[in-house]
Design an enzyme around this catalytic site. Structure first.
Site, mmCIF file in Angstrom:
data_model
loop_
_atom_site.group_PDB
_atom_site.id
_atom_site.type_symbol
_atom_site.label_atom_id
_atom_site.label_comp_id
_atom_site.label_asym_id
_atom_site.label_seq_id
_atom_site.Cartn_x
_atom_site.Cartn_y
_atom_site.Cartn_z
ATOM 1 N N GLU A 1 40.880 1.396 -3.919
ATOM 2 C CA GLU A 1 42.381 -0.402 -4.549
ATOM 3 C C GLU A 1 41.968 0.608 -6.117
ATOM 4 O O GLU A 1 40.695 0.402 -6.963
ATOM 5 C CB GLU A 1 42.124 -1.211 -4.353
ATOM 6 C CG GLU A 1 42.059 -1.074 -2.921
ATOM 7 C CD GLU A 1 41.880 -3.249 -3.344
ATOM 8 O OE1 GLU A 1 41.235 -3.389 -1.781
ATOM 9 O OE2 GLU A 1 42.735 -3.888 -3.778
ATOM 10 N N CYS B 1 33.778 -12.165 -4.175
ATOM 11 C CA CYS B 1 33.884 -11.364 -4.213
ATOM 12 C C CYS B 1 34.400 -10.373 -3.010
ATOM 13 O O CYS B 1 33.268 -10.331 -2.666
ATOM 14 C CB CYS B 1 34.046 -9.733 -4.887
ATOM 15 S SG CYS B 1 34.275 -8.491 -6.075
ATOM 16 N N GLY C 1 34.263 -2.374 -7.908
ATOM 17 C CA GLY C 1 32.901 -1.789 -8.013
ATOM 18 C C GLY C 1 31.731 -2.240 -9.594
ATOM 19 O O GLY C 1 32.729 -3.218 -10.558
ATOM 20 N N SER D 1 31.849 -10.778 -17.266
ATOM 21 C CA SER D 1 32.271 -11.650 -16.519
ATOM 22 C C SER D 1 31.072 -12.778 -16.277
ATOM 23 O O SER D 1 29.817 -12.263 -15.924
ATOM 24 C CB SER D 1 32.187 -10.600 -14.516
ATOM 25 O OG SER D 1 33.433 -10.098 -15.020
ATOM 26 N N CYS E 1 40.738 -8.154 -5.165
ATOM 27 C CA CYS E 1 40.321 -6.517 -5.244
ATOM 28 C C CYS E 1 39.417 -6.480 -3.610
ATOM 29 O O CYS E 1 38.252 -6.960 -3.709
ATOM 30 C CB CYS E 1 39.301 -6.074 -6.722
ATOM 31 S SG CYS E 1 40.190 -4.467 -6.503
#
Ligand SMILES: C[S@@+](CC[C@H](N)C(=O)[O-])C[C@H]1O[C@@H](n2cnc3c(N)ncnc32)[C@H](O)[C@@H]1O
Ligand code: SF4
Length: 344
Positions: A89, A113, A151, A207, A326
């Site tokens: 994406e 996630c 990723g 993050s 995502c």
């Protein structure tokens, strides 16, 4: 295809550096093909001219648009097909931004996630990463690229840095508008610090998600074991060296990392730092037990942090209304195919 391989192929076809730049620029900037113009610098060697149509087709085939899903906020999620049938994406963001993927799947396995649920399927080549920009530019202008799609860029470091170098040079993206987003890895800091003055230095997003080492190990099970304090120290050193503030990412999970203790932890870690805290309320993923806090609660948290001296921005991830987090678009598309989606 790797960019280095592409450069070698161009040289083997007789391209001089100016020809090589031109072919790469036409591709990355998605410029209309004007190779027929009769200006001396546009004369390409015969072998290269003859090979160009096939080469162009190969470059276009690195990332092709499968579907586009516009959101109400001006963003659009793109499902992108790769030459081997895999999908990733990209997200067109409001204000000429683009979010790109660096891997198919991800090995870090963050609990909240969607991408992390698949594990790592494969790395993207540097060409496939740049091709997402070339593809997006055929739809809209792009002036900023964030590596916040599928990723972990730290796990595909050579290819991501090669793509960043091309995007920041012939791709015409300002260096501070290239944002490398990572859970944090010593190799990333080493490589970024080692970049020379003539190389493209991206901005960095870390993050963080919690101020507590033990909770971070639970939420990000296969991230390098770097304590939040150490991560912030490493971030601060890069912020000072690069001249760009670090963007700390905090996915806000109701009842998990939004309590008073965490607010105190954030102030202890980030007050006085050259940093911006981006708070992003969790995008709901079906089957996961996490909850998204109300917008009012998130706004109050951001307001209080701001008041206590931490520059905090409350953001919603783009395209909330179109399979938000995502990886969900890919997962939905893959359901009918053979990619297994693990239960939480
Ligand atoms: C998908 S990751 C890709 C870049 C890199 N792997 C990282 O973690 O920074 C980009 C950001 O999306 C956030 N994210 C992942 N899943 C999310 C969700 N369900 N809701 C909100 N943010 C999420 C991550 O926490 C991270 O800050
Ligand atoms: S948040 Fe980033 S590191 Fe974690 S699983 Fe998702 S893509 Fe990987």
């Amino acid at each position: 295809m790797h960019i280095d391989t592409l450069r070698q192929r161009l040289r083997a076809l007789g391209a001089l550096p100016k020809h090589e730049q031109r072919v790469l620029r036409d591709w990355v900037q998605a410029l209309p093909h004007d190779r027929g113009r009769r200006r001396p610098e546009h004369f390409l060697p015969l072998a290269l001219r003859e090979a160009l149509p096939a080469l162009d087709a190969e470059l276009q085939g690195l990332a092709r648009l499968i579907s586009e899903h516009p959101g109400e906020d001006g963003s659009a999620r793109l499902l992108v097909g790769l030459a081997d049938g895999q999908t990733v994406e990209s997200v067109l963001l409001p204000r000429e931004g683009l979010c790109v993927s660096s891997q198919v799947g991800c090995a870090v396995g963050c609990q909240f996630c969607m991408t992390g649920r698949e594990g790592l399927i494969r790395q993207l080549s540097s060409g496939e990463i740049v091709a997402q920009l070339a593809l997006a530019r055929r739809l809209r202008p792009v002036k900023k690229v964030v590596f916040m799609g599928m990723g972990e860029p730290a796990h595909n470091l050579d290819n991501v840095l090669e793509a960043i170098e091309l995007m920041g040079t012939v791709g015409n993206i300002g260096h501070k508008n290239l944002v490398f987003s990572t859970v944090g890895d010593p190799r990333v800091f080493e490589r970024l610090h080692a970049l020379g003055p003539d190389e493209v230095k991206p901005a960095l997003a870390l993050s963080l998600h919690t101020s507590k080492a033990a909770l971070r190990e639970q939420l990000l099970p296969r991230a390098p074991r770097i304590a939040p304090d150490e991560l912030v120290e490493a971030g601060e050193a890069y912020a000072r060296a690069s001249g760009y503030p670090i963007q700390y990412q905090w996915t806000l999970l109701d009842g998990v990392n939004d309590g008073e203790d965490e607010l105190d932890g954030i102030v202890r870690l980030l007050k006085g730092r050259y940093a911006i805290l981006n708070m992003i309320p969790y995008n709901t993923i079906p089957d996961l037990a996490f909850r998204r806090p109300s917008w009012d609660k998130a706004r109050e948290i951001a307001r209080r942090l701001h008041q206590r001296g931490v520059l905090t921005k409350l953001r919603d991830s783009a395209g909330q209304d179109v399979d938000g987090g995502c990886g969900q678009l890919r997962a939905r598309e893959a359901k009918g195919r053979s990619i297994p989606i693990r239960a939480a």
